[in-house]
Design a protein around this motif. Sequence first.
Motif, PDB file in Angstrom:
ATOM      1  N   LYS A  58       8.469  20.194   8.925  1.00 22.15           N
ATOM      2  CA  LYS A  58       7.062  20.295   8.532  1.00 22.15           C
ATOM      3  C   LYS A  58       6.454  21.598   9.054  1.00 22.15           C
ATOM      4  O   LYS A  58       6.847  22.107  10.084  1.00 22.15           O
ATOM      5  N   LYS A  59       5.454  22.105   8.346  1.00 20.02           N
ATOM      6  CA  LYS A  59       4.836  23.392   8.633  1.00 20.02           C
ATOM      7  C   LYS A  59       4.368  23.526  10.085  1.00 20.02           C
ATOM      8  O   LYS A  59       4.528  24.575  10.691  1.00 20.02           O
ATOM      9  N   GLY A  90       3.519  27.851  -0.324  1.00 19.57           N
ATOM     10  CA  GLY A  90       2.616  28.158   0.775  1.00 19.57           C
ATOM     11  C   GLY A  90       3.314  29.086   1.742  1.00 19.57           C
ATOM     12  O   GLY A  90       4.519  29.315   1.647  1.00 19.57           O
ATOM     13  N   THR A  92       3.653  30.262   6.010  1.00 22.94           N
ATOM     14  CA  THR A  92       3.353  29.945   7.402  1.00 22.94           C
ATOM     15  C   THR A  92       2.502  31.072   7.981  1.00 22.94           C
ATOM     16  O   THR A  92       2.325  32.120   7.367  1.00 22.94           O
ATOM     17  N   GLU A 107       4.625  20.639   2.250  1.00 23.17           N
ATOM     18  CA  GLU A 107       4.693  21.514   3.420  1.00 23.17           C
ATOM     19  C   GLU A 107       6.049  21.525   4.112  1.00 23.17           C
ATOM     20  O   GLU A 107       6.148  21.906   5.272  1.00 23.17           O
TER      21      GLU A 107
END
Length: 132
Positions: A58-59, A90, A92, A107
């Motif tokens: 997960k992000k 997306g 980071t 994510e």
Amino acid sequence: MDDSKQTSSPEGSVDPSLVSEDGKNVKAVLCQRCGSKVLCPGMALFAEKELFLPSMRKKTSIGQSDGTLDGDTLTAHWLVDDMYTFENVGFTKDVGKVKYLICADCEIGPIGWHCLDDKKSFYVALDRVNHE
């Protein structure tokens, strides 16, 4: 002799049905976890470049580490030259001079890599995505 970017001859462990004669992706590129579309067919170029990607997670935990990073060195990627080409991706926060690409819906990631020094190179690892 710069062999970091080879955009033709998708041989070896790469499925030839994924790459067109002109080196582009034949199938849509999807998130392995949620199936969200990352790239439409024909929007990315096959490229071979050795890049280290941390393990998928997960992000919130990608940028936080104790100095040691678990991951893989991957060589088969889809190369995109404009971030607006993506359907659903997306990024980071900066990790040094790198931003990792993640699925914008669930994510999960990193599915790819972008160096902040090169504004026109976004890499998506073939091993981190599905194709349909």
